[in-house]
Design a protein around this motif. Structure first.
Motif, PDB file in Angstrom:
ATOM      1  N   ARG A  43       0.746  -1.203  -0.106  1.00  0.00           N
ATOM      2  CA  ARG A  43      -0.090  -0.093   0.114  1.00  0.00           C
ATOM      3  C   ARG A  43       0.864   1.274   0.124  1.00  0.00           C
ATOM      4  O   ARG A  43       1.780   1.191   0.846  1.00  0.00           O
ATOM      5  N   VAL A  44       0.743   2.047  -0.926  1.00  0.00           N
ATOM      6  CA  VAL A  44       1.369   3.214  -1.107  1.00  0.00           C
ATOM      7  C   VAL A  44       0.632   4.510  -0.803  1.00  0.00           C
ATOM      8  O   VAL A  44      -0.394   4.664  -1.471  1.00  0.00           O
ATOM      9  N   GLU A  45       1.370   5.518  -0.245  1.00  0.00           N
ATOM     10  CA  GLU A  45       0.682   6.793  -0.179  1.00  0.00           C
ATOM     11  C   GLU A  45       1.608   7.903  -0.834  1.00  0.00           C
ATOM     12  O   GLU A  45       2.790   7.744  -0.873  1.00  0.00           O
ATOM     13  N   GLN A  46       0.762   8.789  -1.415  1.00  0.00           N
ATOM     14  CA  GLN A  46       1.426   9.832  -2.196  1.00  0.00           C
ATOM     15  C   GLN A  46       0.892  11.247  -1.868  1.00  0.00           C
ATOM     16  O   GLN A  46      -0.368  11.435  -2.138  1.00  0.00           O
ATOM     17  N   LYS A  47       1.843  12.215  -1.395  1.00  0.00           N
ATOM     18  CA  LYS A  47       1.247  13.518  -1.237  1.00  0.00           C
ATOM     19  C   LYS A  47       1.479  14.359  -2.518  1.00  0.00           C
ATOM     20  O   LYS A  47       2.636  14.669  -2.946  1.00  0.00           O
ATOM     21  N   ILE A  48       0.457  14.902  -2.901  1.00  0.00           N
ATOM     22  CA  ILE A  48       0.696  15.863  -4.205  1.00  0.00           C
ATOM     23  C   ILE A  48       0.179  17.158  -3.772  1.00  0.00           C
ATOM     24  O   ILE A  48      -0.888  17.511  -3.314  1.00  0.00           O
ATOM     25  N   SER A  49       1.225  18.233  -4.279  1.00  0.00           N
ATOM     26  CA  SER A  49       1.164  19.593  -3.773  1.00  0.00           C
ATOM     27  C   SER A  49       1.023  20.283  -5.088  1.00  0.00           C
ATOM     28  O   SER A  49       1.947  20.263  -5.852  1.00  0.00           O
ATOM     29  N   LEU A  50      -0.043  20.951  -5.473  1.00  0.00           N
ATOM     30  CA  LEU A  50      -0.330  21.658  -6.699  1.00  0.00           C
ATOM     31  C   LEU A  50      -0.594  23.289  -6.536  1.00  0.00           C
ATOM     32  O   LEU A  50      -0.976  23.683  -5.547  1.00  0.00           O
ATOM     33  N   GLN A  51       0.050  23.969  -7.422  1.00  0.00           N
ATOM     34  CA  GLN A  51      -0.070  25.475  -7.583  1.00  0.00           C
ATOM     35  C   GLN A  51      -0.718  25.906  -8.945  1.00  0.00           C
ATOM     36  O   GLN A  51      -0.107  25.366  -9.843  1.00  0.00           O
ATOM     37  N   TYR A  52      -2.062  26.324  -8.794  1.00  0.00           N
ATOM     38  CA  TYR A  52      -2.651  26.737 -10.301  1.00  0.00           C
ATOM     39  C   TYR A  52      -2.900  28.400 -10.463  1.00  0.00           C
ATOM     40  O   TYR A  52      -2.898  29.055  -9.021  1.00  0.00           O
ATOM     41  N   LEU A  53      -2.571  29.032 -11.290  1.00  0.00           N
ATOM     42  CA  LEU A  53      -3.214  30.253 -11.949  1.00  0.00           C
ATOM     43  C   LEU A  53      -4.389  29.932 -12.370  1.00  0.00           C
ATOM     44  O   LEU A  53      -4.807  29.247 -13.394  1.00  0.00           O
ATOM     45  N   GLU A  54      -5.566  30.810 -11.674  1.00  0.00           N
ATOM     46  CA  GLU A  54      -6.921  30.311 -11.875  1.00  0.00           C
ATOM     47  C   GLU A  54      -7.760  31.573 -12.233  1.00  0.00           C
ATOM     48  O   GLU A  54      -7.186  32.869 -11.827  1.00  0.00           O
ATOM     49  N   LEU A  55      -8.629  31.536 -13.275  1.00  0.00           N
ATOM     50  CA  LEU A  55      -9.217  32.659 -13.834  1.00  0.00           C
ATOM     51  C   LEU A  55     -10.830  32.363 -13.390  1.00  0.00           C
ATOM     52  O   LEU A  55     -11.388  31.311 -14.041  1.00  0.00           O
ATOM     53  N   PRO A  56     -11.537  32.683 -12.316  1.00  0.00           N
ATOM     54  CA  PRO A  56     -12.832  32.523 -12.015  1.00  0.00           C
ATOM     55  C   PRO A  56     -13.848  33.547 -13.141  1.00  0.00           C
ATOM     56  O   PRO A  56     -13.322  34.334 -13.447  1.00  0.00           O
ATOM     57  N   LEU A  57     -14.994  32.655 -13.290  1.00  0.00           N
ATOM     58  CA  LEU A  57     -15.953  33.147 -14.281  1.00  0.00           C
ATOM     59  C   LEU A  57     -17.241  32.880 -13.425  1.00  0.00           C
ATOM     60  O   LEU A  57     -17.950  32.028 -13.741  1.00  0.00           O
ATOM     61  N   THR A  58     -17.664  33.689 -12.662  1.00  0.00           N
ATOM     62  CA  THR A  58     -18.963  33.635 -11.652  1.00  0.00           C
ATOM     63  C   THR A  58     -19.923  34.845 -11.788  1.00  0.00           C
ATOM     64  O   THR A  58     -19.538  35.923 -12.149  1.00  0.00           O
ATOM     65  N   VAL A  59     -21.024  34.586 -11.265  1.00  0.00           N
ATOM     66  CA  VAL A  59     -22.037  35.574 -11.027  1.00  0.00           C
ATOM     67  C   VAL A  59     -22.182  35.882  -9.451  1.00  0.00           C
ATOM     68  O   VAL A  59     -22.404  34.845  -8.745  1.00  0.00           O
ATOM     69  N   LYS A  60     -22.352  36.928  -8.842  1.00  0.00           N
ATOM     70  CA  LYS A  60     -22.506  37.432  -7.512  1.00  0.00           C
ATOM     71  C   LYS A  60     -23.855  37.897  -7.400  1.00  0.00           C
ATOM     72  O   LYS A  60     -24.211  38.969  -8.123  1.00  0.00           O
ATOM     73  N   LEU A  61     -24.730  37.408  -6.524  1.00  0.00           N
ATOM     74  CA  LEU A  61     -26.060  37.826  -6.186  1.00  0.00           C
ATOM     75  C   LEU A  61     -25.923  38.587  -4.892  1.00  0.00           C
ATOM     76  O   LEU A  61     -25.768  37.998  -4.002  1.00  0.00           O
TER      77      LEU A  61
END
Length: 230
Positions: free
Chosen positions: A99-117
């Motif tokens: 049984r193997v465990e793997q820690k994945i750490s990611l960093q993204y450049l993100e563009l949100p496209l949302t509506v705020k009410l």
């Protein structure tokens, strides 16, 4: 792909100079985890969540008194720890299940496209908002078990760059809610919570390099959103 993403981001933010908008900065400490899925032979599972951090600039384009299109550009941390069934090569040349465990750490450049009410004022200078929509993101950094290069425990001679394990695009559904408080004529504080549900299987390693079948790994994130509008 990254050039296309940056072009879309620039187009989204640029109109702020010509429209009646509200611009702000936001920081988002978050709890992130991975949602793996696979056949029982490999039995991929989510083992541990990860404390991450994000932040960036956002823009609210109001198209009504209580309605706004929200976008911006954020650096967002994601990841978590997964576990799966693998095999190791014994000194005699046979294989043994492990049984193997793997820690994945990611960093993204993100563009949100949302509506705020927004609601009307629920208290003096205070409004509640609800946010729905999605986002597109590209990875800018990846680490596996804290390292930029990964040595597979099944084959110690097989070393790969952590970034090559990750698909070059991600997409998410976003839902959230919060409170916005008017401090002055154009200054506002906001605090809220949001959930980001990854839609894309980002794995490019287990099926391609290891020959595992039907492995899917997706991102999830719960964030505390703290911001200041100017």
């Amino acid at each position: 792909m990254k050039k296309l993403f940056l072009t879309l981001a620039a187009l989204a933010v640029a109109p702020a100079a010509f429209a009646q908008v509200e611009i702000g900065l936001k920081v988002s400490p978050s709890i992130t985890y991975l949602r793996p899925d696979s056949p029982s032979s490999t039995s991929f599972t989510s083992e541990k969540a990860k404390l991450s951090f994000g932040g960036g600039i956002f823009v609210d384009y109001f198209f009504g008194e209580n309605y706004a299109f929200n976008t911006g550009l954020f650096l967002t941390g994601k990841g978590g720890t997964i576990g799966y069934n693998d095999r190791t090569v014994s000194p005699s040349g046979g294989t043994t299940g492990v049984r193997v465990e793997q820690k994945i750490s990611l960093q993204y450049l993100e563009l949100p496209l949302t509506v705020k009410l927004f609601t009307n004022e629920v208290a003096p200078d205070t409004r509640v908002y609800f946010q729905v929509g999605g986002s597109l993101a590209v990875p800018v950094q990846a680490r596996i078990d804290g390292e930029k290069y990964y040595t597979d425990p099944y084959d110690n001679n097989n070393q790969t760059k952590a970034g090559s394990h990750i698909l070059d695009i991600d997409a998410n559904l976003i839902g959230g809610a919060g409170v916005e408080y008017q401090l002055g004529q154009s200054t506002k504080l906001l605090a809220g919570i949001s959930y980001h549900h990854g839609l894309v299987d980002f794995d490019r390693y287990f099926e391609k390099n290891r020959g595992f079948s039907d492995v899917n790994i997706k991102n999830s994130l719960f964030a505390l959103d703290l911001g200041l509008k100017f």
